[in-house]
Design an enzyme around this catalytic site. Sequence first.
Site, PDB file in Angstrom:
ATOM      1  N   TYR A  51       0.954  -1.741   0.018  1.00  0.00           N
ATOM      2  CA  TYR A  51      -0.247  -0.203  -0.181  1.00  0.00           C
ATOM      3  C   TYR A  51       0.768   1.439   0.277  1.00  0.00           C
ATOM      4  O   TYR A  51       2.102   1.276   0.424  1.00  0.00           O
ATOM      5  CB  TYR A  51      -0.721   0.198   1.496  1.00  0.00           C
ATOM      6  CG  TYR A  51      -2.139  -0.135   0.361  1.00  0.00           C
ATOM      7  CD1 TYR A  51      -3.116   0.713   0.371  1.00  0.00           C
ATOM      8  CD2 TYR A  51      -3.501  -1.476   0.943  1.00  0.00           C
ATOM      9  CE1 TYR A  51      -4.066   0.521  -0.402  1.00  0.00           C
ATOM     10  CE2 TYR A  51      -4.234  -2.088   1.209  1.00  0.00           C
ATOM     11  CZ  TYR A  51      -4.927  -0.869  -0.326  1.00  0.00           C
ATOM     12  OH  TYR A  51      -6.375  -0.462  -0.378  1.00  0.00           O
ATOM     13  N   GLU A  53      -0.689   4.919  -0.520  1.00  0.00           N
ATOM     14  CA  GLU A  53      -0.743   5.836  -0.936  1.00  0.00           C
ATOM     15  C   GLU A  53      -0.754   7.058  -1.098  1.00  0.00           C
ATOM     16  O   GLU A  53       0.459   7.456   0.365  1.00  0.00           O
ATOM     17  CB  GLU A  53      -2.985   5.993  -0.237  1.00  0.00           C
ATOM     18  CG  GLU A  53      -3.633   4.951  -0.514  1.00  0.00           C
ATOM     19  CD  GLU A  53      -4.833   4.557   0.638  1.00  0.00           C
ATOM     20  OE1 GLU A  53      -4.589   5.174   1.718  1.00  0.00           O
ATOM     21  OE2 GLU A  53      -5.733   4.607  -0.002  1.00  0.00           O
ATOM     22  N   ASP A 196      -6.225  13.022 -25.621  1.00  0.00           N
ATOM     23  CA  ASP A 196      -6.607  11.421 -25.526  1.00  0.00           C
ATOM     24  C   ASP A 196      -5.793  10.723 -26.127  1.00  0.00           C
ATOM     25  O   ASP A 196      -6.561  10.475 -27.908  1.00  0.00           O
ATOM     26  CB  ASP A 196      -7.851  11.473 -25.540  1.00  0.00           C
ATOM     27  CG  ASP A 196      -8.554   9.454 -24.723  1.00  0.00           C
ATOM     28  OD1 ASP A 196      -6.987   8.714 -24.515  1.00  0.00           O
ATOM     29  OD2 ASP A 196      -9.379   9.352 -23.855  1.00  0.00           O
ATOM     30  N   THR A 222      -3.765   5.602 -21.931  1.00  0.00           N
ATOM     31  CA  THR A 222      -4.030   4.710 -21.610  1.00  0.00           C
ATOM     32  C   THR A 222      -2.057   3.662 -21.502  1.00  0.00           C
ATOM     33  O   THR A 222      -1.485   4.544 -22.934  1.00  0.00           O
ATOM     34  CB  THR A 222      -4.371   3.166 -22.294  1.00  0.00           C
ATOM     35  OG1 THR A 222      -4.665   3.868 -23.876  1.00  0.00           O
ATOM     36  CG2 THR A 222      -5.742   3.993 -21.902  1.00  0.00           C
ATOM     37  N   LYS A 225      -2.047  -0.171 -25.322  1.00  0.00           N
ATOM     38  CA  LYS A 225      -2.169   0.204 -26.348  1.00  0.00           C
ATOM     39  C   LYS A 225      -0.567   0.054 -27.408  1.00  0.00           C
ATOM     40  O   LYS A 225       0.508  -0.793 -26.778  1.00  0.00           O
ATOM     41  CB  LYS A 225      -3.105   1.020 -27.097  1.00  0.00           C
ATOM     42  CG  LYS A 225      -4.116   0.740 -25.889  1.00  0.00           C
ATOM     43  CD  LYS A 225      -5.385   1.691 -26.216  1.00  0.00           C
ATOM     44  CE  LYS A 225      -6.850   2.016 -25.264  1.00  0.00           C
ATOM     45  NZ  LYS A 225      -7.703   2.708 -25.375  1.00  0.00           N
ATOM     46  N   ARG A 231      -1.822  -3.065 -18.639  1.00  0.00           N
ATOM     47  CA  ARG A 231      -3.241  -2.017 -18.031  1.00  0.00           C
ATOM     48  C   ARG A 231      -2.747  -0.854 -17.141  1.00  0.00           C
ATOM     49  O   ARG A 231      -2.898  -1.253 -16.184  1.00  0.00           O
ATOM     50  CB  ARG A 231      -4.313  -3.035 -18.005  1.00  0.00           C
ATOM     51  CG  ARG A 231      -4.525  -4.335 -18.719  1.00  0.00           C
ATOM     52  CD  ARG A 231      -5.700  -5.463 -18.547  1.00  0.00           C
ATOM     53  NE  ARG A 231      -6.902  -3.794 -19.480  1.00  0.00           N
ATOM     54  CZ  ARG A 231      -6.909  -4.704 -21.280  1.00  0.00           C
ATOM     55  NH1 ARG A 231      -6.299  -4.631 -21.852  1.00  0.00           N
ATOM     56  NH2 ARG A 231      -7.523  -3.277 -21.910  1.00  0.00           N
TER      57      ARG A 231
HETATM   58  C1  LIG Z   1      -8.932   2.922 -24.670  1.00  0.00           C
HETATM   59  C2  LIG Z   1      -9.174   3.819 -24.905  1.00  0.00           C
HETATM   60  C3  LIG Z   1      -9.903   4.792 -23.060  1.00  0.00           C
HETATM   61  C4  LIG Z   1      -9.846   3.636 -21.968  1.00  0.00           C
HETATM   62  O1  LIG Z   1      -8.918   3.724 -21.315  1.00  0.00           O
HETATM   63  P1  LIG Z   1      -9.581   1.954 -20.700  1.00  0.00           P
HETATM   64  O2  LIG Z   1      -8.581   1.321 -19.909  1.00  0.00           O
HETATM   65  O3  LIG Z   1     -10.052   0.660 -21.389  1.00  0.00           O
HETATM   66  O4  LIG Z   1     -10.211   2.495 -19.381  1.00  0.00           O
HETATM   67  C5  LIG Z   1     -10.192   5.845 -23.019  1.00  0.00           C
HETATM   68  N1  LIG Z   1     -10.275   6.863 -24.170  1.00  0.00           N
HETATM   69  C6  LIG Z   1      -9.708   6.726 -25.037  1.00  0.00           C
HETATM   70  C7  LIG Z   1      -9.673   7.100 -26.452  1.00  0.00           C
HETATM   71  C8  LIG Z   1      -9.565   5.264 -25.706  1.00  0.00           C
HETATM   72  O5  LIG Z   1      -8.947   4.661 -26.482  1.00  0.00           O
END
Ligand SMILES: *Cc1c(COP(=O)(O)O)cnc(C)c1O
Length: 443
Positions: A51, A53, A196, A222, A225, A231
Amino acid sequence: MGDLKDEDPEIYQAIRDELSRQRDGLEMIPSENFASPAVLQAMGSILTNKYSEGYPGKRYYAGNNFIDVVERAAIERAKKVFGVPHANVQPYSGSPANLAVYFSVCKPGDVIMGQNLQDGGHLTHGFKTSLTGQVFKSVPYHVKPDGYLDIEEARRLAMENKPKLIWVGSTAYSREFPFEEFGKIADECGAYLAADISHISGLVIAGAHKSPVNYVHMVMTTTHKTLRGPRGAMIMVTEKGLKKDPELADKVDKTVFPGMQGGPHNHTTAGIAIALLEATSPKFKEHGKQIVANARALADQLMKDGIKLVTNGTDNHMVLIDLTPFGKGKGIFVQDGLDAAGITVNKNTVPNDPASPFYPSGIRAGTPALTTREMKEKDMRLIADLMSEVINAVKHYELPDDKDERTAYLKKFREELWTNEKIKDVRRRVLELCSTFPLYPNL
Ligand SMILES: *Cc1c(COP(=O)(O)O)cnc(C)c1O
């Protein structure tokens, strides 16, 4: 402690089966990838026990010396690779990270803008079934009939509605994001602008897609990807962001913790640090460029085979197949047909989709995971041919409008796939291709 195999044979077997599925198929969901063995090792480490925090040097629990080393490394690497003054690496995943972006600068009821879901946007950019579309007043912008973002509409909507926050970047868009133009729109209407880059962060690091950093106030990505880590997610604040709001970094940190989350997932933080280190290697630059070269080769061959693509091509890691020339709502048949042949993609809406989002008329397919397997342009051309063979094998199926009829029809369709000679033939050729690109040979 015993081996997983002895301790829990059921879960052990499911993991082995999933490994075989990943090895024996062509993974073309553009948001998926294969993390490196080093990242997997960190994810399975004892860091999960702790932990912590708070933030490095400011923890609520004792014993965090080594966790601080891990989190500081992740933060410093993120700042360096993206060229930003501040990074928060604690968000559990992309969706909660986006919520943290909202609550750093917005209050419930504020106007926000993002790319419409059916036009390629993400749920968390204000779609009605997401909390973000319920808590905030969402004004979506769209793509034009040609599939490109309608920047003029976005500017008009922004000036009329004066949003507090605008998103640029989405989840099903195959062209370069116009960060600079959105930067101007945000400046004109006084909004915060968040990029994003979940899908494309690996491309941005590799120099295969323009970076948003000079044009936006915050960047969310994220980490699982194209970045090819575990993740997770990160929120970064840019120099432009600190200039607009000197407290912005502090606001983001406070929203993530204690605003939204508890203890950070330290094993994930370690995986993120490792992925960021891997992403600074010259090899990763080549890899990023290869992802795009592969997507272009895939796109060109699909079009040669008579398949229509939204925007007639791609600038990034994905193609959007427009199946409307074959009729409406064909996405489900092509998705399941490809799946039966060992090619994993997802059905997706196309601009002005004549069918519903659950039974859309398009397919989204990407090259990041295939490129991690070291596949090149010639493999993409073969895969495009295999995909068009499957499309031609299932395009005559017609989705009934009646709900009960539809369920029975889809059941029969799925049964027929298993005896379809064309699908069986493509499946054999997919297996053959996969066997020449070993995945996780030591697992
Ligand atoms: C994948 C994605 C997310 C969300 O990610 P998670 O880890 O699945 O919650 C947010 N915005 C965009 C543009 C994404 O491609």
